[in-house]
Structures are given as C-alpha cells and as structure tokens.
Motif scaffolding. Structure first.
Motif, PDB file in Angstrom:
ATOM      1  N   SER A  37       0.821  -1.216   0.000  1.00 15.85           N
ATOM      2  CA  SER A  37       0.000   0.000   0.000  1.00 15.85           C
ATOM      3  C   SER A  37       0.855   1.266   0.000  1.00 15.85           C
ATOM      4  O   SER A  37       0.356   2.343  -0.334  1.00 15.85           O
ATOM      5  N   LEU A  38       2.126   1.155   0.358  1.00 16.54           N
ATOM      6  CA  LEU A  38       3.008   2.321   0.290  1.00 16.54           C
ATOM      7  C   LEU A  38       3.267   2.746  -1.149  1.00 16.54           C
ATOM      8  O   LEU A  38       3.580   3.911  -1.406  1.00 16.54           O
ATOM      9  N   PHE A  39       3.143   1.823  -2.094  1.00 15.14           N
ATOM     10  CA  PHE A  39       3.472   2.093  -3.478  1.00 15.14           C
ATOM     11  C   PHE A  39       2.247   2.293  -4.370  1.00 15.14           C
ATOM     12  O   PHE A  39       2.396   2.574  -5.552  1.00 15.14           O
ATOM     13  N   VAL A  40       1.056   2.146  -3.805  1.00 16.07           N
ATOM     14  CA  VAL A  40      -0.178   2.315  -4.579  1.00 16.07           C
ATOM     15  C   VAL A  40      -0.741   3.701  -4.280  1.00 16.07           C
ATOM     16  O   VAL A  40      -0.744   4.130  -3.130  1.00 16.07           O
ATOM     17  N   PRO A  41      -1.209   4.396  -5.304  1.00 17.42           N
ATOM     18  CA  PRO A  41      -1.815   5.708  -5.047  1.00 17.42           C
ATOM     19  C   PRO A  41      -2.982   5.597  -4.052  1.00 17.42           C
ATOM     20  O   PRO A  41      -3.656   4.568  -3.975  1.00 17.42           O
ATOM     21  N   ALA A  42      -3.217   6.641  -3.304  1.00 19.24           N
ATOM     22  CA  ALA A  42      -4.240   6.633  -2.253  1.00 19.24           C
ATOM     23  C   ALA A  42      -5.614   6.258  -2.792  1.00 19.24           C
ATOM     24  O   ALA A  42      -6.394   5.602  -2.102  1.00 19.24           O
ATOM     25  N   ALA A  43      -5.927   6.648  -4.012  1.00 28.19           N
ATOM     26  CA  ALA A  43      -7.245   6.343  -4.576  1.00 28.19           C
ATOM     27  C   ALA A  43      -7.411   4.848  -4.844  1.00 28.19           C
ATOM     28  O   ALA A  43      -8.526   4.335  -4.813  1.00 28.19           O
ATOM     29  N   GLY A  44      -6.328   4.132  -5.094  1.00 25.80           N
ATOM     30  CA  GLY A  44      -6.420   2.721  -5.426  1.00 25.80           C
ATOM     31  C   GLY A  44      -6.190   1.784  -4.246  1.00 25.80           C
ATOM     32  O   GLY A  44      -6.287   0.571  -4.385  1.00 25.80           O
ATOM     33  N   ARG A  45      -5.863   2.330  -3.082  1.00 28.31           N
ATOM     34  CA  ARG A  45      -5.585   1.502  -1.916  1.00 28.31           C
ATOM     35  C   ARG A  45      -6.854   0.906  -1.331  1.00 28.31           C
ATOM     36  O   ARG A  45      -7.898   1.559  -1.284  1.00 28.31           O
ATOM     37  N   PRO A  46      -6.759  -0.324  -0.855  1.00 28.99           N
ATOM     38  CA  PRO A  46      -7.918  -0.853  -0.122  1.00 28.99           C
ATOM     39  C   PRO A  46      -8.007  -0.163   1.242  1.00 28.99           C
ATOM     40  O   PRO A  46      -6.985   0.264   1.791  1.00 28.99           O
ATOM     41  N   PRO A  47      -9.201  -0.024   1.771  1.00 29.57           N
ATOM     42  CA  PRO A  47      -9.323   0.583   3.106  1.00 29.57           C
ATOM     43  C   PRO A  47      -8.539  -0.245   4.125  1.00 29.57           C
ATOM     44  O   PRO A  47      -8.380  -1.456   3.990  1.00 29.57           O
ATOM     45  N   PHE A  48      -8.048   0.417   5.146  1.00 30.63           N
ATOM     46  CA  PHE A  48      -7.234  -0.240   6.172  1.00 30.63           C
ATOM     47  C   PHE A  48      -7.997  -1.387   6.832  1.00 30.63           C
ATOM     48  O   PHE A  48      -7.423  -2.431   7.133  1.00 30.63           O
ATOM     49  N   ILE A  49      -9.300  -1.208   7.029  1.00 34.45           N
ATOM     50  CA  ILE A  49     -10.104  -2.265   7.667  1.00 34.45           C
ATOM     51  C   ILE A  49     -10.120  -3.526   6.810  1.00 34.45           C
ATOM     52  O   ILE A  49     -10.150  -4.638   7.333  1.00 34.45           O
ATOM     53  N   THR A  50     -10.055  -3.368   5.483  1.00 31.48           N
ATOM     54  CA  THR A  50     -10.020  -4.527   4.593  1.00 31.48           C
ATOM     55  C   THR A  50      -8.768  -5.354   4.842  1.00 31.48           C
ATOM     56  O   THR A  50      -8.821  -6.585   4.864  1.00 31.48           O
ATOM     57  N   ILE A  51      -7.652  -4.686   5.043  1.00 35.59           N
ATOM     58  CA  ILE A  51      -6.393  -5.383   5.313  1.00 35.59           C
ATOM     59  C   ILE A  51      -6.495  -6.164   6.616  1.00 35.59           C
ATOM     60  O   ILE A  51      -6.011  -7.285   6.727  1.00 35.59           O
ATOM     61  N   LEU A  52      -7.150  -5.593   7.601  1.00 31.12           N
ATOM     62  CA  LEU A  52      -7.290  -6.280   8.882  1.00 31.12           C
ATOM     63  C   LEU A  52      -8.308  -7.420   8.823  1.00 31.12           C
ATOM     64  O   LEU A  52      -8.267  -8.330   9.638  1.00 31.12           O
ATOM     65  N   LEU A  53      -9.225  -7.388   7.849  1.00 28.18           N
ATOM     66  CA  LEU A  53     -10.217  -8.447   7.722  1.00 28.18           C
ATOM     67  C   LEU A  53      -9.688  -9.685   7.001  1.00 28.18           C
ATOM     68  O   LEU A  53     -10.339 -10.730   7.023  1.00 28.18           O
ATOM     69  N   VAL A  54      -8.514  -9.584   6.375  1.00 28.26           N
ATOM     70  CA  VAL A  54      -7.937 -10.733   5.676  1.00 28.26           C
ATOM     71  C   VAL A  54      -7.778 -11.937   6.615  1.00 28.26           C
ATOM     72  O   VAL A  54      -8.199 -13.047   6.271  1.00 28.26           O
ATOM     73  N   PRO A  55      -7.200 -11.777   7.822  1.00 32.22           N
ATOM     74  CA  PRO A  55      -7.100 -12.947   8.712  1.00 32.22           C
ATOM     75  C   PRO A  55      -8.459 -13.530   9.095  1.00 32.22           C
ATOM     76  O   PRO A  55      -8.599 -14.745   9.215  1.00 32.22           O
ATOM     77  N   LEU A  56      -9.460 -12.687   9.259  1.00 33.58           N
ATOM     78  CA  LEU A  56     -10.796 -13.180   9.588  1.00 33.58           C
ATOM     79  C   LEU A  56     -11.362 -14.006   8.426  1.00 33.58           C
ATOM     80  O   LEU A  56     -11.958 -15.063   8.641  1.00 33.58           O
ATOM     81  N   PHE A  57     -11.144 -13.540   7.209  1.00 29.82           N
ATOM     82  CA  PHE A  57     -11.572 -14.285   6.026  1.00 29.82           C
ATOM     83  C   PHE A  57     -10.884 -15.643   5.980  1.00 29.82           C
ATOM     84  O   PHE A  57     -11.512 -16.667   5.725  1.00 29.82           O
ATOM     85  N   TYR A  58      -9.581 -15.668   6.224  1.00 27.39           N
ATOM     86  CA  TYR A  58      -8.846 -16.932   6.229  1.00 27.39           C
ATOM     87  C   TYR A  58      -9.322 -17.854   7.345  1.00 27.39           C
ATOM     88  O   TYR A  58      -9.367 -19.070   7.169  1.00 27.39           O
ATOM     89  N   LEU A  59      -9.653 -17.301   8.492  1.00 29.59           N
ATOM     90  CA  LEU A  59     -10.168 -18.101   9.605  1.00 29.59           C
ATOM     91  C   LEU A  59     -11.457 -18.807   9.199  1.00 29.59           C
ATOM     92  O   LEU A  59     -11.578 -20.022   9.350  1.00 29.59           O
ATOM     93  N   VAL A  60     -12.391 -18.053   8.650  1.00 28.07           N
ATOM     94  CA  VAL A  60     -13.695 -18.612   8.271  1.00 28.07           C
ATOM     95  C   VAL A  60     -13.544 -19.615   7.135  1.00 28.07           C
ATOM     96  O   VAL A  60     -14.083 -20.729   7.201  1.00 28.07           O
ATOM     97  N   MET A  61     -12.791 -19.266   6.100  1.00 22.05           N
ATOM     98  CA  MET A  61     -12.652 -20.157   4.952  1.00 22.05           C
ATOM     99  C   MET A  61     -11.848 -21.408   5.313  1.00 22.05           C
ATOM    100  O   MET A  61     -12.166 -22.505   4.853  1.00 22.05           O
ATOM    101  N   GLY A  62     -10.816 -21.275   6.142  1.00 25.59           N
ATOM    102  CA  GLY A  62     -10.054 -22.436   6.589  1.00 25.59           C
ATOM    103  C   GLY A  62     -10.907 -23.370   7.416  1.00 25.59           C
ATOM    104  O   GLY A  62     -10.859 -24.594   7.251  1.00 25.59           O
ATOM    105  N   TYR A  63     -11.715 -22.798   8.307  1.00 21.20           N
ATOM    106  CA  TYR A  63     -12.615 -23.605   9.132  1.00 21.20           C
ATOM    107  C   TYR A  63     -13.614 -24.365   8.263  1.00 21.20           C
ATOM    108  O   TYR A  63     -13.793 -25.572   8.410  1.00 21.20           O
ATOM    109  N   LEU A  64     -14.264 -23.655   7.341  1.00 21.45           N
ATOM    110  CA  LEU A  64     -15.283 -24.288   6.500  1.00 21.45           C
ATOM    111  C   LEU A  64     -14.697 -25.359   5.585  1.00 21.45           C
ATOM    112  O   LEU A  64     -15.303 -26.420   5.403  1.00 21.45           O
ATOM    113  N   ALA A  65     -13.522 -25.102   5.013  1.00 23.87           N
ATOM    114  CA  ALA A  65     -12.905 -26.077   4.119  1.00 23.87           C
ATOM    115  C   ALA A  65     -12.578 -27.371   4.857  1.00 23.87           C
ATOM    116  O   ALA A  65     -12.859 -28.469   4.365  1.00 23.87           O
ATOM    117  N   VAL A  66     -12.010 -27.263   6.055  1.00 23.70           N
ATOM    118  CA  VAL A  66     -11.654 -28.456   6.817  1.00 23.70           C
ATOM    119  C   VAL A  66     -12.912 -29.137   7.354  1.00 23.70           C
ATOM    120  O   VAL A  66     -12.996 -30.366   7.373  1.00 23.70           O
TER     121      VAL A  66
END
Length: 92
Positions: A37-66
């Motif tokens: 995100s340091l190298f992407v223009p501000a208009a193209g950056r994902p919101p900070f909350i999206t970056i923090l939601l990545v582990p939550l997404f992996y938690l849910v998808m990992g749980y469901l897959a197994v």
C-alpha cells in the motif's frame, strides 16, 4: 501394526486449521499488504479495515474447508476405508 483412522472431528479440526491459517495470514499477508500500500496511489488503496479483515476471512474459509473435508471423509470412510498407517509401541 496397521491402523486406520475411522473418524475425523470436523469441528475440532476445522477450529485448529482455521486458527492456524488466520495466524499465518496475519503474519504474512497483513505486513505484505501494508508494504504494498506504500506504493499504490491513495485512490487505489484498499481501506485499512479490509487489510485487517484478511485474517478473519482466512479463519472462516479455513474452518469451513476443513469442516467440509472432514465430514466428507467421515461419510466416505464407510465405503472406501480410512487412511492407513503403520504404528508400533515403543518400549520404555
């Protein structure tokens, strides 16, 4: 002696794998996304909350897959047999 695994616990295995994938994504993807995100223009950056939601997404998808994988294994083991491995008792 050959042994077979006749049942896998879907919830317990899903919980463990979900937490492990969430922890891995937190320590790998979050710093990577923050660095990128340091190298992407501000208009193209994902919101900070999206970056923090990545582990939550992996938690849910990992749980469901197994969970689905263990349930499918438990269903199929009746017809095709379980995973087989050799084991031996160690003498003290």
């Amino acid at each position: 002696m050959k042994q077979q695994i006749t049942r896998l616990s879907p919830h317990q295995n899903g919980k463990v794998c979900g937490i492990l994938t969430a922890a891995t994504s937190f320590f790998v993807f979050v710093p990577f996304l923050l660095f990128i995100s340091l190298f992407v223009p501000a208009a193209g950056r994902p919101p900070f909350i999206t970056i923090l939601l990545v582990p939550l997404f992996y938690l849910v998808m990992g749980y469901l897959a197994v969970l689905i994988g263990c349930a499918l294994y438990n269903f199929m083991v009746k017809y095709i047999g379980g995973l087989e491995f050799d084991a031996k008792d160690e003498a003290n």
